[in-house]
Scaffold this motif. Sequence first.
Motif, PDB file in Angstrom:
ATOM      1  N   SER A  49       0.838  -1.197   0.000  1.00  0.00           N
ATOM      2  CA  SER A  49       0.000   0.000   0.000  1.00  0.00           C
ATOM      3  C   SER A  49       0.877   1.253   0.000  1.00  0.00           C
ATOM      4  CB  SER A  49      -0.909  -0.010   1.240  1.00  0.00           C
ATOM      5  OG  SER A  49      -1.841   1.029   1.194  1.00  0.00           O
ATOM      6  N   TYR A  58       4.979   7.165   1.640  1.00  0.00           N
ATOM      7  CA  TYR A  58       5.081   6.089   2.619  1.00  0.00           C
ATOM      8  C   TYR A  58       4.543   4.803   1.976  1.00  0.00           C
ATOM      9  CZ  TYR A  58       5.827   9.707   6.168  1.00  0.00           C
ATOM     10  OH  TYR A  58       6.326  10.767   6.894  1.00  0.00           O
ATOM     11  N   SER A  60       3.652   0.453   2.839  1.00  0.00           N
ATOM     12  CA  SER A  60       3.562  -0.649   3.794  1.00  0.00           C
ATOM     13  C   SER A  60       4.216  -1.885   3.191  1.00  0.00           C
ATOM     14  CB  SER A  60       2.095  -0.945   4.143  1.00  0.00           C
ATOM     15  OG  SER A  60       1.411  -1.473   3.017  1.00  0.00           O
ATOM     16  N   ILE A  65       6.022   0.052   8.096  1.00  0.00           N
ATOM     17  CA  ILE A  65       5.774   1.173   7.186  1.00  0.00           C
ATOM     18  C   ILE A  65       7.119   1.838   6.906  1.00  0.00           C
ATOM     19  CG2 ILE A  65       4.679   3.431   6.936  1.00  0.00           C
ATOM     20  CD1 ILE A  65       2.414   2.440   8.679  1.00  0.00           C
ATOM     21  N   ILE A  84       0.317  -5.455   7.891  1.00  0.00           N
ATOM     22  CA  ILE A  84      -0.527  -4.303   7.563  1.00  0.00           C
ATOM     23  C   ILE A  84      -1.338  -4.617   6.318  1.00  0.00           C
ATOM     24  CG2 ILE A  84      -0.489  -1.878   6.858  1.00  0.00           C
ATOM     25  CD1 ILE A  84       2.209  -1.698   8.427  1.00  0.00           C
ATOM     26  N   SER A  86      -3.678  -2.271   4.890  1.00  0.00           N
ATOM     27  CA  SER A  86      -3.793  -1.073   4.056  1.00  0.00           C
ATOM     28  C   SER A  86      -3.503   0.151   4.905  1.00  0.00           C
ATOM     29  CB  SER A  86      -5.207  -0.974   3.459  1.00  0.00           C
ATOM     30  OG  SER A  86      -5.300   0.121   2.575  1.00  0.00           O
ATOM     31  N   ILE A  87      -3.065   1.239   4.261  1.00  0.00           N
ATOM     32  CA  ILE A  87      -2.835   2.502   4.960  1.00  0.00           C
ATOM     33  C   ILE A  87      -3.511   3.627   4.183  1.00  0.00           C
ATOM     34  CG2 ILE A  87      -0.688   1.831   6.085  1.00  0.00           C
ATOM     35  CD1 ILE A  87       0.865   3.139   3.877  1.00  0.00           C
ATOM     36  N   LEU A  95      -2.134   9.252   9.972  1.00  0.00           N
ATOM     37  CA  LEU A  95      -2.016   8.053   9.144  1.00  0.00           C
ATOM     38  C   LEU A  95      -2.931   6.974   9.721  1.00  0.00           C
ATOM     39  CD1 LEU A  95      -0.279   7.016   6.728  1.00  0.00           C
ATOM     40  CD2 LEU A  95       1.269   6.044   8.432  1.00  0.00           C
ATOM     41  N   VAL A  96      -3.822   6.434   8.900  1.00  0.00           N
ATOM     42  CA  VAL A  96      -4.696   5.335   9.312  1.00  0.00           C
ATOM     43  C   VAL A  96      -4.061   4.026   8.871  1.00  0.00           C
ATOM     44  CG1 VAL A  96      -6.960   4.279   9.038  1.00  0.00           C
ATOM     45  CG2 VAL A  96      -6.759   6.760   9.197  1.00  0.00           C
ATOM     46  N   VAL A  97      -3.920   3.103   9.815  1.00  0.00           N
ATOM     47  CA  VAL A  97      -3.277   1.819   9.521  1.00  0.00           C
ATOM     48  C   VAL A  97      -4.247   0.694   9.869  1.00  0.00           C
ATOM     49  CG1 VAL A  97      -1.289   0.340   9.987  1.00  0.00           C
ATOM     50  CG2 VAL A  97      -1.040   2.834  10.095  1.00  0.00           C
ATOM     51  N   GLU A 107      -2.458   7.125  13.602  1.00  0.00           N
ATOM     52  CA  GLU A 107      -1.180   7.649  14.087  1.00  0.00           C
ATOM     53  C   GLU A 107      -1.060   9.104  13.646  1.00  0.00           C
ATOM     54  OE1 GLU A 107       1.133   5.963  15.815  1.00  0.00           O
ATOM     55  OE2 GLU A 107       0.065   4.041  15.813  1.00  0.00           O
TER      56      GLU A 107
END
Length: 362
Positions: A49, A58, A60, A65, A84, A86-87, A95-97, A107
């Motif tokens: 991702s 960024y 994954s 990450i 992970i 998806s981000i 940042l959604v993980v 985060e």
Amino acid sequence: MRTKLFQLWDNLLGHGEAAVTVPPLDGALQPNHQLDETSSRYPLVDVDSLVTLGNELYASSGKEIFKFQSNRGWHRYKQFYADIASIAATNDGGLVVALVTGEVYIEGGNFDGSSYQLGEKYNCITAVVVSETDIFVAHGSEDNAFDEWQRDLLERRASGSIWRINKLSGEKTLLANKLAYPAGLIVEEDALVFSEAWRHRLVRVSLKDPEFHEILYSDLPGYPGRLAHANDGYWLAVFAPRSQLVEYVLREKKYRSRMMSEISPSCWIAPKLRSGQHFYEPLQGGGVKQLGVLKPWAPTMSFGLCVRLNSNFQPIYAFHSRADGHTHGVTDMVEISGNLYVAARGDDVVVSISHQEFGGEG
């Protein structure tokens, strides 16, 4: 909706979803070698991702990450306890993980430290996107895990769903279910557009009336995955090609059952993120190497395809890596400062195509 009677009729005559035909790569999807011809290639094992945060890239990869630094390559940014799925980036710099365990973390930003749980049985998150108030999650299948997507296709499952999670309260709302592996999402003002991989199409669902579904594009020649914003349009990752052989196998239930129970998954007749790596892999007519050379037009179980869509989700042009290419298994892409970055998980690499090369307006 199609009734059981129509499905039986299609199965009898080979029409509709029972047909073994595959649309050709033509028109806006005409093949080229642009994913392979770019010289900007940045290896990253298991890259999946991509996201842009503060004009920085960024990616994954497994449980980690990575942050991209042009002069130093990939730099480890953060690690989680599970792989992970998806981000996604939030509008406030967070940042959604989403993890393969069904947990979703934020985060940074205004909701830093927040976490949500989709549920214990939800271990197949395929995509996540964010609005100002909500997180939208695509869950591929209730029957198979994240890394069992080939089995999910061969079992002809349709147990995927799309959820909305309120960032403030954590309340979860089911927007759509009984989907055939939803694998990509894009948020519009009052709607959500998702890709449905096993039905080869893009669909819009209204956020005000989730019962309303509109098919935007159907009968793609591959299995559509993640969606991303472009300048005045969108990008679509197509992670594997369709083929007549696979379409035929999908209609032979007893054959599929024996194949899955008796043969290693690496040798199944099924689409792959990267094919041609096992001596016992099934071959298709025209796919035999001549003098050690595989022709670019040979039938293949894997390829690289990134499609540029206009604002109405119709293809304009596409970037390819053909049967003999080395940028297969495209899982995500993102535009940054006029450059397009494409993650090819099948070949463990992120490639960059400049604004001048793809004719973008950014």
